[in-house]
Design a protein around this motif. Structure first.
Motif, PDB file in Angstrom:
ATOM      1  N   ALA A 105       0.830  -1.207   0.000  1.00 49.49           N
ATOM      2  CA  ALA A 105       0.000   0.000   0.000  1.00 49.49           C
ATOM      3  C   ALA A 105       0.865   1.257   0.000  1.00 49.49           C
ATOM      4  O   ALA A 105       0.536   2.245  -0.673  1.00 49.49           O
ATOM      5  CB  ALA A 105      -0.939  -0.006   1.206  1.00 49.49           C
ATOM      6  N   GLN A 106       1.975   1.222   0.722  1.00 49.55           N
ATOM      7  CA  GLN A 106       2.843   2.399   0.742  1.00 49.55           C
ATOM      8  C   GLN A 106       3.533   2.609  -0.601  1.00 49.55           C
ATOM      9  O   GLN A 106       3.783   3.747  -0.995  1.00 49.55           O
ATOM     10  CB  GLN A 106       3.849   2.319   1.885  1.00 49.55           C
ATOM     11  N   ALA A 107       3.798   1.542  -1.326  1.00 51.29           N
ATOM     12  CA  ALA A 107       4.350   1.705  -2.677  1.00 51.29           C
ATOM     13  C   ALA A 107       3.352   2.464  -3.554  1.00 51.29           C
ATOM     14  O   ALA A 107       3.729   3.356  -4.319  1.00 51.29           O
ATOM     15  CB  ALA A 107       4.685   0.343  -3.286  1.00 51.29           C
ATOM     16  N   VAL A 108       2.079   2.133  -3.406  1.00 53.80           N
ATOM     17  CA  VAL A 108       1.028   2.844  -4.142  1.00 53.80           C
ATOM     18  C   VAL A 108       0.992   4.305  -3.705  1.00 53.80           C
ATOM     19  O   VAL A 108       0.972   5.221  -4.547  1.00 53.80           O
ATOM     20  CB  VAL A 108      -0.356   2.189  -3.926  1.00 53.80           C
ATOM     21  N   GLU A 109       0.989   4.537  -2.399  1.00 56.41           N
ATOM     22  CA  GLU A 109       0.907   5.913  -1.888  1.00 56.41           C
ATOM     23  C   GLU A 109       2.082   6.755  -2.362  1.00 56.41           C
ATOM     24  O   GLU A 109       1.904   7.907  -2.754  1.00 56.41           O
ATOM     25  CB  GLU A 109       0.842   5.920  -0.354  1.00 56.41           C
ATOM     26  N   HIS A 110       3.269   6.196  -2.336  1.00 50.17           N
ATOM     27  CA  HIS A 110       4.447   6.962  -2.744  1.00 50.17           C
ATOM     28  C   HIS A 110       4.394   7.290  -4.233  1.00 50.17           C
ATOM     29  O   HIS A 110       4.784   8.384  -4.642  1.00 50.17           O
ATOM     30  CB  HIS A 110       5.720   6.214  -2.373  1.00 50.17           C
ATOM     31  N   GLU A 112       1.600   7.685  -5.939  1.00 49.77           N
ATOM     32  CA  GLU A 112       0.581   8.727  -6.084  1.00 49.77           C
ATOM     33  C   GLU A 112       1.091  10.075  -5.571  1.00 49.77           C
ATOM     34  O   GLU A 112       0.825  11.120  -6.188  1.00 49.77           O
ATOM     35  CB  GLU A 112      -0.690   8.322  -5.325  1.00 49.77           C
ATOM     36  N   MET A 113       1.813  10.085  -4.471  1.00 47.83           N
ATOM     37  CA  MET A 113       2.336  11.349  -3.945  1.00 47.83           C
ATOM     38  C   MET A 113       3.293  11.992  -4.952  1.00 47.83           C
ATOM     39  O   MET A 113       3.254  13.208  -5.150  1.00 47.83           O
ATOM     40  CB  MET A 113       3.023  11.130  -2.590  1.00 47.83           C
ATOM     41  N   ALA A 114       4.120  11.182  -5.595  1.00 44.16           N
ATOM     42  CA  ALA A 114       5.036  11.721  -6.606  1.00 44.16           C
ATOM     43  C   ALA A 114       4.250  12.337  -7.757  1.00 44.16           C
ATOM     44  O   ALA A 114       4.571  13.437  -8.236  1.00 44.16           O
ATOM     45  CB  ALA A 114       5.966  10.622  -7.116  1.00 44.16           C
ATOM     46  N   ARG A 115       3.225  11.640  -8.202  1.00 45.60           N
ATOM     47  CA  ARG A 115       2.415  12.132  -9.324  1.00 45.60           C
ATOM     48  C   ARG A 115       1.647  13.398  -8.951  1.00 45.60           C
ATOM     49  O   ARG A 115       1.645  14.372  -9.701  1.00 45.60           O
ATOM     50  CB  ARG A 115       1.435  11.054  -9.803  1.00 45.60           C
ATOM     51  N   TYR A 116       0.982  13.385  -7.798  1.00 49.12           N
ATOM     52  CA  TYR A 116       0.195  14.558  -7.404  1.00 49.12           C
ATOM     53  C   TYR A 116       1.088  15.765  -7.129  1.00 49.12           C
ATOM     54  O   TYR A 116       0.718  16.898  -7.450  1.00 49.12           O
ATOM     55  CB  TYR A 116      -0.699  14.249  -6.200  1.00 49.12           C
ATOM     56  N   GLY A 117       2.252  15.549  -6.542  1.00 53.03           N
ATOM     57  CA  GLY A 117       3.173  16.662  -6.305  1.00 53.03           C
ATOM     58  C   GLY A 117       3.628  17.297  -7.608  1.00 53.03           C
ATOM     59  O   GLY A 117       3.651  18.528  -7.747  1.00 53.03           O
ATOM     60  N   THR A 118       3.969  16.466  -8.570  1.00 50.25           N
ATOM     61  CA  THR A 118       4.385  16.974  -9.884  1.00 50.25           C
ATOM     62  C   THR A 118       3.244  17.708 -10.566  1.00 50.25           C
ATOM     63  O   THR A 118       3.426  18.822 -11.078  1.00 50.25           O
ATOM     64  CB  THR A 118       4.881  15.807 -10.763  1.00 50.25           C
ATOM     65  N   LEU A 139      -3.142  15.395  -2.606  1.00 52.80           N
ATOM     66  CA  LEU A 139      -1.780  15.098  -2.148  1.00 52.80           C
ATOM     67  C   LEU A 139      -1.731  15.054  -0.616  1.00 52.80           C
ATOM     68  O   LEU A 139      -1.136  14.132  -0.040  1.00 52.80           O
ATOM     69  CB  LEU A 139      -0.790  16.144  -2.681  1.00 52.80           C
ATOM     70  N   THR A 140      -2.376  15.980   0.030  1.00 51.88           N
ATOM     71  CA  THR A 140      -2.409  16.015   1.496  1.00 51.88           C
ATOM     72  C   THR A 140      -3.054  14.746   2.053  1.00 51.88           C
ATOM     73  O   THR A 140      -2.563  14.165   3.034  1.00 51.88           O
ATOM     74  CB  THR A 140      -3.152  17.273   1.979  1.00 51.88           C
ATOM     75  N   GLU A 141      -4.123  14.296   1.431  1.00 50.48           N
ATOM     76  CA  GLU A 141      -4.782  13.068   1.884  1.00 50.48           C
ATOM     77  C   GLU A 141      -3.925  11.834   1.639  1.00 50.48           C
ATOM     78  O   GLU A 141      -3.895  10.915   2.465  1.00 50.48           O
ATOM     79  CB  GLU A 141      -6.146  12.925   1.201  1.00 50.48           C
ATOM     80  N   GLU A 142      -3.217  11.796   0.512  1.00 47.17           N
ATOM     81  CA  GLU A 142      -2.317  10.659   0.232  1.00 47.17           C
ATOM     82  C   GLU A 142      -1.200  10.617   1.271  1.00 47.17           C
ATOM     83  O   GLU A 142      -0.831   9.546   1.751  1.00 47.17           O
ATOM     84  CB  GLU A 142      -1.736  10.748  -1.182  1.00 47.17           C
ATOM     85  N   GLU A 143      -0.672  11.779   1.620  1.00 49.88           N
ATOM     86  CA  GLU A 143       0.379  11.839   2.640  1.00 49.88           C
ATOM     87  C   GLU A 143      -0.145  11.377   3.996  1.00 49.88           C
ATOM     88  O   GLU A 143       0.559  10.678   4.732  1.00 49.88           O
ATOM     89  CB  GLU A 143       0.936  13.263   2.733  1.00 49.88           C
ATOM     90  N   THR A 145      -2.577   9.228   4.505  1.00 46.85           N
ATOM     91  CA  THR A 145      -2.731   7.770   4.439  1.00 46.85           C
ATOM     92  C   THR A 145      -1.383   7.091   4.629  1.00 46.85           C
ATOM     93  O   THR A 145      -1.273   6.112   5.365  1.00 46.85           O
ATOM     94  CB  THR A 145      -3.365   7.354   3.096  1.00 46.85           C
ATOM     95  N   ASP A 146      -0.369   7.611   3.985  1.00 54.16           N
ATOM     96  CA  ASP A 146       0.976   7.047   4.135  1.00 54.16           C
ATOM     97  C   ASP A 146       1.412   7.110   5.603  1.00 54.16           C
ATOM     98  O   ASP A 146       1.965   6.144   6.139  1.00 54.16           O
ATOM     99  CB  ASP A 146       1.963   7.792   3.238  1.00 54.16           C
ATOM    100  N   SER A 147       1.125   8.212   6.251  1.00 54.09           N
ATOM    101  CA  SER A 147       1.479   8.374   7.667  1.00 54.09           C
ATOM    102  C   SER A 147       0.724   7.374   8.546  1.00 54.09           C
ATOM    103  O   SER A 147       1.311   6.762   9.454  1.00 54.09           O
ATOM    104  CB  SER A 147       1.172   9.810   8.100  1.00 54.09           C
ATOM    105  N   THR A 148      -0.549   7.171   8.262  1.00 60.67           N
ATOM    106  CA  THR A 148      -1.351   6.189   9.006  1.00 60.67           C
ATOM    107  C   THR A 148      -0.768   4.792   8.848  1.00 60.67           C
ATOM    108  O   THR A 148      -0.652   4.042   9.820  1.00 60.67           O
ATOM    109  CB  THR A 148      -2.816   6.213   8.522  1.00 60.67           C
ATOM    110  N   LEU A 149      -0.399   4.455   7.622  1.00 63.38           N
ATOM    111  CA  LEU A 149       0.188   3.134   7.373  1.00 63.38           C
ATOM    112  C   LEU A 149       1.507   2.964   8.119  1.00 63.38           C
ATOM    113  O   LEU A 149       1.776   1.902   8.687  1.00 63.38           O
ATOM    114  CB  LEU A 149       0.374   2.908   5.872  1.00 63.38           C
ATOM    115  N   THR A 150       2.317   4.017   8.150  1.00 62.81           N
ATOM    116  CA  THR A 150       3.580   3.968   8.887  1.00 62.81           C
ATOM    117  C   THR A 150       3.323   3.771  10.383  1.00 62.81           C
ATOM    118  O   THR A 150       4.004   2.973  11.031  1.00 62.81           O
ATOM    119  CB  THR A 150       4.401   5.253   8.652  1.00 62.81           C
TER     120      THR A 150
END
Length: 165
Positions: A105-110, A112-118, A139-143, A145-150
């Motif tokens: 899931a974090q691979a997906v989030e990362h 998406e974060m790269a794409r949305y940031g760009t 992007l804020t929501e993807e970040e 989610t990544d934080s929750t997973l961590t």
């Protein structure tokens, strides 16, 4: 042949992330069902609801641009999701399953974060402030989610996988 512009590149990447979000939307329920931890399953369900909103926001961006909301096949997300499927199949019933699901899931989030940031940065450069704000919200929501997973991984999931070894 007409030279391609940043506008063209923006639209191309927008189609890529639209495809990716729609694929993720289909994968999340399976990940939620596969999760052994109720908390992780709930996190996947929550992100499924958010991902539906992300798809709707992308449709809004296409509308602002006056373009049809169409995805472009994204081999990167296909590969990442295939890896997640492999984790489910290979580790079903294993104490390490949830750790593997979080990693997938974090691979997906990362991605998406790269794409949305760009996309957000390009929207700003192109003077598309409304679109930039929409993309920043996602992007804020993807970040988050990544934080929750961590937090889940560091809090107990990884330790539970290790303790069962």
């Amino acid at each position: 042949m007409k030279a391609k512009t940043l506008d063209d590149l923006f639209l191309d990447l927008l189609k890529d992330v639209y495809y990716a979000e729609r694929k993720v939307l289909k994968a999340l329920p399976k990940m939620a069902r596969a999760a052994q931890s109720a908390e992780l399953g709930t996190a996947f369900e929550k992100h499924h609801d958010e991902t539906q909103i992300h798809v709707e926001r992308l449709q809004q961006v296409f509308e602002i641009l006056g373009k049809p909301a169409r995805g472009k096949t994204c081999p990167a997300i296909e590969g990442i999701l295939d890896e997640g499927e492999e984790v489910i199949e290979s580790f079903k019933g294993s104490p390490a399953l949830d750790a593997g699901l979080i990693a997938a899931a974090q691979a997906v989030e990362h991605y998406e974060m790269a794409r949305y940031g760009t996309l957000r940065n390009w929207a700003e450069l192109l003077g598309q402030d409304e679109i930039a704000k929409i993309l920043q919200n996602t992007l804020t929501e993807e970040e988050a989610t990544d934080s929750t997973l961590t937090e889940l991984a560091d809090g107990y999931v990884n330790k539970a996988a290790l303790a069962a070894a």
